[in-house]
Design a protein around this motif. Structure first.
Motif, mmCIF file in Angstrom:
data_model
loop_
_atom_site.group_PDB
_atom_site.id
_atom_site.type_symbol
_atom_site.label_atom_id
_atom_site.label_comp_id
_atom_site.label_asym_id
_atom_site.label_seq_id
_atom_site.Cartn_x
_atom_site.Cartn_y
_atom_site.Cartn_z
ATOM 1 N N ALA A 208 0.882 -1.150 0.157
ATOM 2 C CA ALA A 208 -0.060 0.091 -0.032
ATOM 3 C C ALA A 208 0.889 1.315 -0.102
ATOM 4 C CB ALA A 208 -0.996 -0.113 1.161
ATOM 5 N N LEU A 209 1.727 1.341 0.636
ATOM 6 C CA LEU A 209 2.916 2.376 0.862
ATOM 7 C C LEU A 209 3.411 2.636 -0.420
ATOM 8 C CD1 LEU A 209 4.365 1.876 4.432
ATOM 9 C CD2 LEU A 209 2.480 3.632 3.827
ATOM 10 N N ASN A 210 3.893 1.519 -1.330
ATOM 11 C CA ASN A 210 4.378 1.709 -2.359
ATOM 12 C C ASN A 210 3.439 2.423 -3.345
ATOM 13 O OD1 ASN A 210 7.468 0.407 -3.373
ATOM 14 N ND2 ASN A 210 6.559 -0.678 -1.475
ATOM 15 N N ARG A 211 2.200 1.860 -3.414
ATOM 16 C CA ARG A 211 1.139 2.648 -4.204
ATOM 17 C C ARG A 211 1.041 3.932 -3.962
ATOM 18 N NH1 ARG A 211 -1.715 -1.254 -6.625
ATOM 19 N NH2 ARG A 211 -1.591 -3.441 -5.874
ATOM 20 N N LEU A 212 0.961 4.398 -2.668
ATOM 21 C CA LEU A 212 0.977 5.905 -2.264
ATOM 22 C C LEU A 212 2.040 6.647 -2.761
ATOM 23 C CD1 LEU A 212 -0.194 8.295 -0.886
ATOM 24 C CD2 LEU A 212 0.774 7.499 1.364
ATOM 25 N N THR A 213 3.261 6.097 -2.747
ATOM 26 C CA THR A 213 4.548 6.772 -3.376
ATOM 27 C C THR A 213 4.428 6.956 -4.814
ATOM 28 O OG1 THR A 213 5.866 5.419 -1.578
ATOM 29 C CG2 THR A 213 6.930 6.681 -3.377
ATOM 30 N N ASP A 214 3.837 5.783 -5.442
ATOM 31 C CA ASP A 214 3.618 6.056 -6.874
ATOM 32 C C ASP A 214 2.625 7.058 -7.224
ATOM 33 O OD1 ASP A 214 3.565 4.743 -9.930
ATOM 34 O OD2 ASP A 214 1.730 4.855 -9.040
ATOM 35 N N SER B 38 6.547 5.426 7.002
ATOM 36 C CA SER B 38 5.443 5.448 7.569
ATOM 37 C C SER B 38 5.151 3.859 8.163
ATOM 38 C CB SER B 38 4.220 5.401 6.966
ATOM 39 O OG SER B 38 3.074 5.356 7.412
ATOM 40 N N LEU B 39 4.811 3.677 9.655
ATOM 41 C CA LEU B 39 4.441 2.571 10.231
ATOM 42 C C LEU B 39 5.893 1.861 10.467
ATOM 43 C CD1 LEU B 39 1.280 1.145 8.304
ATOM 44 C CD2 LEU B 39 1.471 1.885 10.527
ATOM 45 N N GLY B 40 7.183 2.269 10.561
ATOM 46 C CA GLY B 40 8.011 1.745 11.012
ATOM 47 C C GLY B 40 8.833 1.166 9.746
ATOM 48 N N LEU B 41 8.147 1.445 8.615
ATOM 49 C CA LEU B 41 8.835 1.073 7.229
ATOM 50 C C LEU B 41 8.976 2.361 6.265
ATOM 51 C CD1 LEU B 41 5.888 -1.608 6.906
ATOM 52 C CD2 LEU B 41 8.194 -2.125 7.704
ATOM 53 N N ALA B 42 9.906 1.752 5.036
ATOM 54 C CA ALA B 42 10.100 2.583 3.897
ATOM 55 C C ALA B 42 10.027 2.042 2.790
ATOM 56 C CB ALA B 42 11.533 3.098 4.498
ATOM 57 N N THR B 43 9.725 3.122 1.872
ATOM 58 C CA THR B 43 9.712 2.796 0.432
ATOM 59 C C THR B 43 10.799 3.620 -0.151
ATOM 60 O OG1 THR B 43 8.082 4.700 -0.323
ATOM 61 C CG2 THR B 43 7.134 2.471 0.611
ATOM 62 N N ASP B 44 10.928 3.140 -1.581
ATOM 63 C CA ASP B 44 11.948 3.543 -2.595
ATOM 64 C C ASP B 44 11.893 3.278 -4.081
ATOM 65 O OD1 ASP B 44 14.357 5.126 -3.341
ATOM 66 O OD2 ASP B 44 15.725 3.557 -2.335
ATOM 67 N N LEU B 45 11.459 4.385 -4.678
ATOM 68 C CA LEU B 45 10.879 4.239 -5.990
ATOM 69 C C LEU B 45 11.440 5.485 -6.768
ATOM 70 C CD1 LEU B 45 7.070 3.653 -5.765
ATOM 71 C CD2 LEU B 45 8.746 1.770 -5.778
ATOM 72 N N GLN B 46 11.353 5.052 -8.069
ATOM 73 C CA GLN B 46 11.966 6.045 -8.996
ATOM 74 C C GLN B 46 10.794 6.123 -10.250
ATOM 75 O OE1 GLN B 46 16.128 6.404 -10.510
ATOM 76 N NE2 GLN B 46 16.642 5.201 -8.924
ATOM 77 N N ARG B 47 10.361 7.186 -10.864
ATOM 78 C CA ARG B 47 9.457 7.352 -11.872
ATOM 79 C C ARG B 47 9.922 8.329 -12.872
ATOM 80 N NH1 ARG B 47 8.103 3.366 -10.124
ATOM 81 N NH2 ARG B 47 5.986 2.843 -9.280
ATOM 82 N N SER B 48 9.826 7.954 -14.154
ATOM 83 C CA SER B 48 10.446 9.032 -15.229
ATOM 84 C C SER B 48 9.311 9.493 -16.255
ATOM 85 C CB SER B 48 11.397 7.958 -16.253
ATOM 86 O OG SER B 48 12.671 7.586 -15.171
ATOM 87 N N THR C 73 9.822 -13.478 -7.135
ATOM 88 C CA THR C 73 9.494 -12.150 -6.730
ATOM 89 C C THR C 73 8.108 -11.942 -6.855
ATOM 90 O OG1 THR C 73 10.533 -11.329 -8.676
ATOM 91 C CG2 THR C 73 12.025 -11.620 -6.897
ATOM 92 N N ALA C 74 7.591 -10.947 -6.193
ATOM 93 C CA ALA C 74 6.408 -10.275 -6.760
ATOM 94 C C ALA C 74 6.550 -8.861 -6.377
ATOM 95 C CB ALA C 74 5.249 -10.943 -5.538
ATOM 96 N N PHE C 75 6.244 -8.171 -7.683
ATOM 97 C CA PHE C 75 6.011 -6.603 -7.449
ATOM 98 C C PHE C 75 5.231 -6.019 -6.425
ATOM 99 C CE2 PHE C 75 8.566 -7.262 -11.210
ATOM 100 C CZ PHE C 75 9.433 -6.551 -11.269
ATOM 101 N N LEU C 76 5.417 -5.174 -5.805
ATOM 102 C CA LEU C 76 4.438 -4.327 -4.739
ATOM 103 C C LEU C 76 4.084 -3.050 -5.339
ATOM 104 C CD1 LEU C 76 6.649 -4.901 -1.554
ATOM 105 C CD2 LEU C 76 4.959 -6.475 -2.533
ATOM 106 N N GLY C 77 2.763 -2.542 -5.088
ATOM 107 C CA GLY C 77 2.351 -1.483 -5.505
ATOM 108 C C GLY C 77 2.064 -1.361 -6.906
ATOM 109 N N SER C 78 2.315 -0.238 -7.636
ATOM 110 C CA SER C 78 1.762 -0.275 -9.001
ATOM 111 C C SER C 78 2.992 0.164 -9.908
ATOM 112 C CB SER C 78 0.971 1.258 -9.062
ATOM 113 O OG SER C 78 -0.203 0.970 -8.264
ATOM 114 N N PRO C 79 3.913 -0.872 -10.215
ATOM 115 C CA PRO C 79 4.944 -0.744 -11.082
ATOM 116 C C PRO C 79 4.522 0.302 -12.425
ATOM 117 C CG PRO C 79 4.882 -3.117 -10.604
ATOM 118 C CD PRO C 79 3.490 -2.240 -10.062
ATOM 119 N N GLN C 80 5.899 1.169 -12.781
ATOM 120 C CA GLN C 80 5.495 1.866 -13.914
ATOM 121 C C GLN C 80 5.766 1.076 -15.062
ATOM 122 O OE1 GLN C 80 8.364 5.150 -14.018
ATOM 123 N NE2 GLN C 80 7.138 6.198 -16.022
#
Length: 429
Positions: free
Chosen positions: A183-189, A272-282, A413-420
């Motif tokens: 969910a947090l990856n979706r929010l970052t996206d 958030s929630l003691g966790l972190a995300t790290d994404l890049q978008r172009s 592997t399973a992608f999290l969030g909404s990959p670009q």
């Protein structure tokens, strides 16, 4: 737990008190379900984590109740592995959540209480947080180490580095934590999609620094602050990549004004929630009359997503980080792709403890962390870049960077969030 992620212009739905309830529930489950096995794997039957206010061990925050924002005075946590599981004891002036009270100020000195607990446990190996190669496992200060050693007396001979235990504790995620990271990856996206849109980017006016601060401010406003200042890189025809220690990197400075024809990449992560995300978008800023990026940039995007898939395939439990790096790079080279792979665990920290899969400036392996073995229930930032010549730019190379969150499972592997899925575009005006 199901996290409902709204439009990024609205408030994140979980109030702080509910977040604290979630984090405390996770901590209880981690102590009960994860820690015994991790201690057995590391061969440690007593783990001592100690820190003083304003000088905390990085691990300490992951063991404290959510309402504790730091150590208080000196906080000593002792975790004893026995046949019944792990008994968590706090040698602290104040009660510490799920930990049993192991000391009261009227009972004598704090270090004397630690010694008494150790004698009662009679451990074979005592783990403490000292490490030459893993920063997160090196939180025991020189003064604390000296005081602890003196307090342990003859038991100090049984002290060993808790590095492997710390890495396991920090890298392993509960299923609920993975769901939250999804969910947090979706929010970052969504935040990055909003940033790379006409709502924020005005060609001819907005600078790279403006864009970075817009992302920083949006995350802070949402109550999910960034764990690093967002990075923005700009590439354009006529400005070739610059050599940086043998690696070709984008050369335009942060005061560059964005204009049509630019390729813009934004790198951001929230906490958030003691966790972190790290994404890049172009995104590509369309020129007047264009409806899509030029074919050369679309080819670069296709190459990048191909290396992303090859790297995801190379991630396998039981391999070391260096083995994954070599496999991914070999697979890319076999298809004629000029790639760099520099993926890393992400969870408690954005650059998390665990196997390093290359670094942008270390494509031959990473001594120490590259030798660590990948394990299921770890979340990685799948990070990489490809260099591709663009015909429409006179054959000038672009360095297209991609980064997504993935969970390592027993079978892949399973992608999290909404990959670009495609290179985003912004209108000319």
């Amino acid at each position: 737990m199901t996290l409902v992620v709204p439009d990024p212009t609205r408030t994140v739905p979980l109030p702080l008190r509910q977040q604290a309830d979630v984090r405390d529930r996770w901590l209880t489950q981690r102590l009960l379900d994860l820690l015994p096995g991790l201690m057995d794997r590391a061969g440690i039957d007593l783990w001592i984590v100690t820190g003083r206010e304003n000088n905390e061990d990085p691990v300490l925050a992951t063991l404290l109740p959510a309402s504790w924002l730091s150590a208080r005075r000196r906080t000593v946590l002792v975790l004893h592995r026995s046949d019944d599981g792990v008994t968590p004891v706090a040698v602290s002036r104040y009660p510490v959540g799920q930990f049993l009270a192991g000391w009261a100020p009227g009972d004598g000195g704090q270090w004397s209480a630690v010694r008494r607990i150790v004698e009662q446990a009679a451990p074979r190996r005592i783990g403490v947080d000292v490490s030459a190669r893993c920063a997160a496992a090196d939180g025991l200060s020189v003064a604390e180490h000296r005081a602890l050693t003196e307090a342990l007396g003859p038991w100090a001979d049984r002290v060993v580095s808790a590095e492997d235990l710390v890495v396991g504790w920090l890298e392993t995620r509960l299923p609920e934590e993975v769901a939250a990271l999804d969910a947090l990856n979706r929010l970052t996206d969504r935040v990055l999609a909003h940033a790379l849109s006409p709502d924020v980017v005005v060609p001819g006016t907005t600078t790279a620094a403006d864009l970075a601060w817009a992302v920083h401010q949006r995350l802070a406003d949402l109550g999910v602050p960034p764990w690093f200042h967002p990075g923005v890189t700009v590439q354009r025809a006529g400005v070739p990549l610059a050599d940086e220690g043998g690696t070709a990197l984008p050369a335009l400075p942060q005061d560059t004004v964005l204009r049509p024809g630019d390729l813009v990449t934004c790198d951001a992560g929230l906490a958030s929630l003691g966790l972190a995300t790290d994404l890049q978008r172009s995104a590509y800023l369309l020129r007047e009359g264009e409806t899509a990026p030029p074919p050369g940039l679309r080819a670069a995007w296709t190459a990048g997503t191909r290396v992303r898939a090859l790297t995801a395939e190379a991630l396998a439990a039981g391999r070391t980080g260096d083995e994954v790096l070599a496999a991914a790079r070999a697979a890319a080279a076999a298809e004629g792709l000029d790639a760099e792979v520099y993926s890393h665990p992400v969870g408690v920290h954005g650059h998390g403890a665990g196997p390093a899969i290359g670094r942008w400036d270390r494509q031959d392996g990473v001594p120490g962390d590259g030798e660590r073995v990948l394990r299921p229930a770890t979340v990685f930032a799948l990070e990489l870049a490809v260099r591709v010549p663009v015909r429409e730019w006179g054959g000038q190379c672009v360095r297209l960077a991609l980064e997504e969150g993935v969970e390592l499972t027993p079978t892949g592997t399973a992608f999290l969030g909404s990959p670009q899925r495609e290179l985003w575009t912004l209108p000319a005006g």
